[in-house]
Design an enzyme around this catalytic site. Structure first.
Site, mmCIF file in Angstrom:
data_model
loop_
_atom_site.group_PDB
_atom_site.id
_atom_site.type_symbol
_atom_site.label_atom_id
_atom_site.label_comp_id
_atom_site.label_asym_id
_atom_site.label_seq_id
_atom_site.Cartn_x
_atom_site.Cartn_y
_atom_site.Cartn_z
ATOM 1 N N CYS B 485 0.838 -1.191 0.000
ATOM 2 C CA CYS B 485 0.000 0.000 0.000
ATOM 3 C C CYS B 485 0.876 1.245 0.000
ATOM 4 C CB CYS B 485 -0.922 -0.019 1.220
ATOM 5 S SG CYS B 485 -1.792 1.521 1.462
ATOM 6 N N GLU B 555 -4.664 -4.833 -4.060
ATOM 7 C CA GLU B 555 -4.637 -3.390 -4.331
ATOM 8 C C GLU B 555 -5.217 -3.108 -5.722
ATOM 9 O OE1 GLU B 555 -3.998 -0.649 -2.783
ATOM 10 O OE2 GLU B 555 -2.964 -1.222 -0.958
#
Lengths: 570, 570
Positions: B485, B555
């Site tokens: 992230c 993601e």
């Protein structure tokens, strides 16, 4: 989870894909263990106990049934022997088509031993699975399949091929051809184990001490199991379990050891794991018989297993999650609190309710009127004891901060989260103060000293309890578990306020003053409010009381350890 | 764990008392389930699969054996029927002395059905256990014990007394007396299930769709299982498992449902849990056969179970803890890193090593060159998609902070702990900024709005993965899972830096600028250093790469969800 798809009221439920467990690989190479024994349909012993044990050990189980019984803890009502031909086909086909990493034997028949011996001895030595032989002569329920003497002959046939033989004291006597054994000391046990190695030609022997417990100097009944591992000896010492429900312990132990061997564990570790598993299974126990059955009940093979459906409800990746969360939410707001909340009103606060509970009260009293605090207040505690205490307390705070982090991760609201994180930083400040105090007082210059503090057993037990609540409990449980430390120190110092006679410049004095200071009183007030909030989120106050009682007891033991500390005890 | 007690090299090991598990009570009232069926010694199906399933469901299992087979996934080699008298003694003694909450039937014999019917129908209706009848006609391995027609007669005898009947499509056809069933739609399945209720007089029928899969509009093979619950219908939809190893799925499903019923679950939940458990057991699978066995292998009944000895090593309260921790420590410092660390030197950093790994690279590329970022940069992303993204991202950060708290709780040193806690406070600051931005931009006045954000499925999957790593992984695993992230957003924005054409006063512009700002670059530098540190603490880089790849994929799916968002899709 579900929605109405048409007017006839049909519901549709989505089954999720298997979640991407970090620890799982597809087509996992499960260790495989085969039990060659007799079936106990009531599930406590025999083939059934073996399969349960393999499963509880994350092993794949196979069976070779020598005979079936009809039995319960009350007795054996019938025995049905399986024909040799059928047994042979079973063993041959399993060994041909399946991978078998270990074989465990229990109660056998003559045909089964013959087939097993022929098959096993015909395999190349390096291709043979581990063989754990449990020489069952008399089942706990008092019945036996064939005459003791022929069983002993079987065992002598198989033993030289086995990895391990696991007799109890009675079986050891019969194998050695003696009516009774004199087992009055650990040395006697070791001697018998050595003799068994010689007589059976089995390289390793575990002589189980459960039938020959002894009493230590504190009057505590204890058991020693002796493992002869080649020419080495390992002693496993445990507290004797007083449970009447020990049906199937022998089968279970041998199966647990075989499972651990199949996992690739070294024999002495496999035995440790097996004894500890059986010990837990007896201690935790289970109730599965009808009320008229008073003893000889089964042990709890599944104590460490979680119900899959419950796990799915808690697990975000399953479609069960959404529905059940909603259901629980509406239940808990509707049902519980009202009558319970009026109970707190009577007690003033949930904290008062907790410490008045009959299970908590004695522990709270012992904790907050602890001799340790009096000895600090009047300066009579030896310095080395106080140093030990401060070091353990420092290590405790480290753990306490960690557990507050886990509490934060489970907090129901942002506000609760922020409060927990704030407490963590306060604990870190307190740890710094601790460090400075100790460095000044005890002339410590190396900061590494603090990382190397060894946890004493009181602290280990305390940390273990926190760890369990953190793993298995909710935010509510954690808040309750974290409370006694905060509330107890403040109350203890209040109880001993008049006894503080130690000079003002003494470190003992400032330690006492800390827990009477305004900032600490403020923290306690916040703690009171938190408990009031928390109790409204649970309708299982019973568990909350038990947790409070346990932690008060652990706090008492923590102070005991400091009060009675001496370097030799560690 | 152990110490030398005398000069002969005897070692002494202490067995700990059972730990004070929060969730455990002594003498636990375990749910009890009895299987009445045939034994499969190779362990994949029959009595053995049933017992494994009961155990994996934290139930206590009992057995009533109608017959034994000698079989493996390759075929059935022999059948040995148990005499009626023995079966009757077994059933009678178990029902008299044991508590039996549920009975599950599998492959039966004529005597067994007769005895079961007599015994069961003679019990008062309100004292009868749940009865789940799996009408086994043909085992997956292609063999049957008695003629189909007599089995069908048995089933018709038992069904009116049963809680649930669980036929597959073939069995349904035979019970209804038809050679083949036309099952071309869900409606067909529902019709057949209704017909089965009428013919068998069983109040509830689960018609399993595994033998009649269908293909959805995306070309995905799917299965629908239909439960007729009195006059209601519940459809369970899942993705078809392509595994060849499905030996024992029928037995396992009926046993899992019986276990859930014994736990007191409502029937539709019991069925959900059962289907999901079997689905996982097939998907995760296991390898337990010899290499020449190519199909029809067993499923993984124990996928959710942990090895007790491993748990004891990780658990402070066991004496195994101390020894094994030391062993692991000396192993890991000795063995691993040296050659591996030189591998990083070649790549520059462990981060470079990770994103160059062939399993990670494609996911990293897709993630950091994601169309979503281009559409924000040039302003073409619809506002409602961006709003959805910001809301999901806000909920993500909440979870991200929680997981950092858990990472803190597992940190190996005080310094690592402090860093994690510091990151938590930074995330909280970022969340505040998010809130202010969104309130201004989308005219939100009520702060409650943020607590009520509903997690979309991409976020749920992502959070689930974090949760799994937090539960089962180490600090190293968590650090690796939390990295993509941080690193990805910075790199993505760098990749699309030249495409930022949206006006400066637009919220899209400030979003892009945030991840290019000096404070973010600093955070990424710290992240690089952390990864370098972390990789030296593990010698299982394989797992680390897999975690990195999984999170990059999650993601990507998170941005996919925002890019392709439309209110109807939710």
């Amino acid at each position: 989870m579900s929605r109405i798809v048409n007017s006839t009221g049909t519901r549709e439920v989505t089954i999720s894909n298997a979640p991407p467990y970090v620890a799982l690989k597809k087509g996992e190479r499960l260790p495989t263990v085969m039990t060659v024994a007799t079936s106990d349909p009531s599930g406590g012993a025999g083939i059934e106990a073996d399969l349960k044990t393999f499963t509880a050990h994350r092993c794949y189980g196979l069976t070779g049934m020598a005979a079936l019984t009809a039995q319960t803890p009350e007795g054996v009502y019938a025995i049905h022997e399986i024909p040799k031909e059928h047994f042979k086909l079973t063993l041959d086909s399993c060994l041909r088509d399946m991978r078998v990493d270990a074989i465990k034997t229990g109660m056998l028949t003559k045909p089964a031993v013959e087939v097993l011996y022929e098959t096993f001895s015909a395999m190349p030595a390096d291709a043979r699975p581990h063989l754990v032989v449990d020489p069952v002569l008399v089942a706990t329920s008092g019945s036996t399949l064939v005459s003791d003497q022929s069983v002993i002959d079987f065992i002598k046939t198989l033993s030289p091929l086995a990895t391990l033989l696991t007799p109890n004291a009675y079986e050891a006597g019969r194998i050695l051809g003696r009516e009774s054994l004199e087992l009055n000391s650990v040395e006697d046990l070791i001697d018998v184990a050595c003799e068994l190695q010689k007589t059976t030609l089995c390289p390793n022997v575990l002589l189980k001490g459960g039938h020959a417990p002894w009493v230590d100097s504190n009057g505590q009944k204890r058991v020693t199991d002796v493992l002869r591992l080649g020419n080495k000896t390992v002693l496993y010492r445990s507290v004797f379990c007083t449970s009447e429900n020990t049906h199937g312990t022998g089968c279970t132990l041998a199966s647990a050891i075989a499972s651990n061997l199949a996992h690739g564990e070294a024999l002495q570790h496999a035995v440790f794991g097996g004894i500890q598993y059986v010990h837990n299974a007896i201690e935790i126990g289970c109730t599965v018989t009808q009320p008229h059955v008073k003893k000889n009940g089964p042990i709890n093979h599944v104590y460490a297993i979680k119900q899959p459906l419950q796990e799915m409800v808690e697990d975000l990746s399953y479609s069960a999650h959404a529905l059940r969360v909603d259901e629980n939410r509406s239940n808990s707001t509707a049902s519980s609190s009202n009558s319970l909340v009026s109970q707190i009103r009577d007690s003033g606060s949930f904290f008062e309710y907790l410490i008045s509970d009959p299970r908590v009260k004695p522990h709270w009293e012992t904790y907050t009127r602890h001799e340790f605090v009096r000895c600090v207040a009047d300066g009579t505690l030896p310095r080395e004891n106080f140093r030990f205490f401060l070091e353990q307390d420092y290590a405790y705070l480290d753990n306490y901060a960690q557990i507050h982090c886990i509490a934060a991760s489970k907090a129901p609201t942002t506000e609760d989260f922020d409060k927990s994180v704030h407490i963590v930083s306060e604990i870190k400040t307190e740890m710094e103060k601790h460090r400075e105090k100790m460095m000044r007082q005890f002339d410590i210059s190396d900061m590494k000293h603090f990382d190397q503090i060894k946890m004493g057993s009181a602290l280990r037990n305390y940390a273990r309890f926190f760890d369990d609540v953190a793993r298995n409990g909710s935010w509510v449980h954690l808040c309750v578990a974290l409370s006694p430390c905060l509330m107890g120190y403040g109350n203890a110092l209040r109880n001993f306020k008049d006894k503080i006679t130690v000079p003002k410049d003494d470190i003992y004095h400032s330690w006492c003053e800390d827990y009477l200071a305004p900032w600490y009183v403020e923290a306690m007030d916040a703690g009171l409010i938190l408990l009031d909030r928390v109790c409204q989120m649970s309708d299982d106050w019973d568990t909350l009381c038990k947790i409070y009682a346990s932690v008060c007891k652990l706090e008492t033991e923590f102070w005991d350890a400091a009060l009675y500390y001496s370097p030799e005890n560690l």
